[in-house]
Design an enzyme around this catalytic site. Structure first.
Site, mmCIF file in Angstrom:
data_model
loop_
_atom_site.group_PDB
_atom_site.id
_atom_site.type_symbol
_atom_site.label_atom_id
_atom_site.label_comp_id
_atom_site.label_asym_id
_atom_site.label_seq_id
_atom_site.Cartn_x
_atom_site.Cartn_y
_atom_site.Cartn_z
ATOM 1 N N ASP A 126 38.138 34.556 46.095
ATOM 2 C CA ASP A 126 36.858 35.015 46.664
ATOM 3 C C ASP A 126 35.941 33.807 46.918
ATOM 4 O O ASP A 126 35.289 33.707 47.958
ATOM 5 C CB ASP A 126 36.137 35.970 45.697
ATOM 6 N N THR A 129 39.157 43.120 45.589
ATOM 7 C CA THR A 129 39.480 42.114 44.560
ATOM 8 C C THR A 129 40.158 42.743 43.343
ATOM 9 O O THR A 129 41.079 42.153 42.759
ATOM 10 C CB THR A 129 38.196 41.367 44.124
HETATM 11 MG MG MG Z 1 34.737 41.005 48.115
#
Ligand code: MG
Ligand code: AMP
Ligand code: MG
Length: 335
Positions: A51, A122
């Site tokens: 990320d 995620t």
């Molecule tokens: Mg995200």
């Protein structure tokens, strides 16, 4: 075409290649096995090295070429020098060749807002990474979704992961890119992984085959890892023939435009503007609709609050039906 392409076309052409570079980062981090997981607000709100680095790459690449565009990324990162190898300078030629809709030809960089979700899904990304450590012979790479299956053998969660770059003008999501970095993972080592979809109002959407669920069949797709009673009550109120629970806002919009689901229903706060901007633009470009649970549009101006507090309802067709089924209790709770 005469002269240089409009700023909007150049921005989308850059976002396309930048999203692919981010996808390569997301794959590389997964294969390294070192995810560097950080809990943000809790165990269901995670950030990984992927990320962080994907967002650095996307934001630095776009702001280098479009310094006056406002770029808002999901991750809160310290300002630091970005390594040269994270900068992507390419532009998708076929997007530059498209004709910009007349109403957007004069747009200036400073009028555009870019919403970046460097890695959507995620939670599922971290769970899928665990399955990759299982010896390959015990994985079943071709199987469909089976909720009873232990997560350690669930590589299909990789398809929940997307990179989202949405572009807004005047508060509206007008263009977007969705990159799915693990598309084709079933083909195994050596396969050409990943695909990129993009769309723009007045131009259309590309990179997938538009399909619809057969008329009259209601297949609702909803969250897999952020559910609660209100979310499931609202799904039930839609009287679905089938419910699919998968991760990622981008992934659920892909299900809508590829005819795998007829409505994306999420009757809860939790989704943010970077989750919905790119998906909304692509969905709207093919005649679909994304609103809150009351049927109201979200604004994507630079100064709006990030949370989509009144939930998310997205459809390709029959939006009004789903709005009409939202229970009053849910409407009250999502005021
Ligand atoms: Mg995200
Ligand atoms: P999901 O459908 O659960 O994968 O959610 C779609 C997007 O919204 C993902 O980016 C999630 O991280 C985000 N999201 C939804 N609900 C929450 C929540 N309760 N906390 C944090 N993020 C959430
Ligand atoms: Mg997200």
């Amino acid at each position: 075409m005469s002269g240089s392409p409009a700023v909007l076309m150049r921005l989308v052409a850059s976002a396309f290649t930048v999203a692919e570079k981010a996808g390569a980062i997301v794959r590389n981090v997964l294969h390294s096995g070192e995810l560097g997981i950080v809990e943000k607000t809790g165990a269901n709100d995670l950030q990984t090295l992927a990320d962080r680095v994907a967002q650095q790459s996307i934001c630095a690449s776009l702001s280098k070429r479009f310094p006056k565009v406002t770029i808002i990324g999901e991750e809160d990162l310290p300002a630091e020098e970005i390594k040269d190898d994270l900068i992507e300078n390419g532009q998708a030629e076929d997007i530059l060749q498209k004709t910009c809709p007349a109403e957007y030809t004069g747009l200036k960089e400073e009028e555009l807002v870019v919403w970046v979700d460097p890695l959507d899904g995620t939670k599922e990304y971290t769970e899928a990474s665990r399955c990759l450590r299982v010896p390959p012979e015990t994985q079943n790479l071709s199987r469909g979704l089976d909720p009873s299956e232990p997560l350690s053998t669930a590589p299909w969660l990789l398809d929940n992961v997307t990179v989202l770059i949405g572009i807004a003008y005047g508060g509206r999501a007008i263009a977007g890119v969705i990159h799915q970095p693990f598309y084709n993972y079933q083909l195994g080592a050596g396969a050409n992984l990943g695909r990129t979809m993009w769309g723009m109002l007045g131009v259309g959407a590309f990179g997938f085959k538009l399909q619809e669920v057969p008329d009259g069949k209601r297949i609702v797709t909803t969250t897999r890892s952020h559910s609660n009673k209100q979310v499931t009550d609202c799904v039930d109120a839609m009287e679905p023939h089938e419910v699919i629970r998968v991760g990622g806002a981008g992934n659920k919009i892909i299900q809508l435009v590829e005819g795998k689901a007829s409505a994306y229903v999420f009757a809860s706060p939790g989704c943010k503007k970077w989750d919905t901007c790119a998906p909304e633009a692509i969905l709207h470009a093919v005649g679909g609709k994304l609103t809150d649970m009351h049927g109201n549009a979200y604004s994507y101006d630079a100064n709006v609050k990030h949370m989509n507090s009144a939930g998310v309802l997205a459809t390709l067709r029959n939006h009004e039906y789903y709005i009409s089924r939202v229970p009053q209790s849910v409407q009250q709770a999502l005021k």
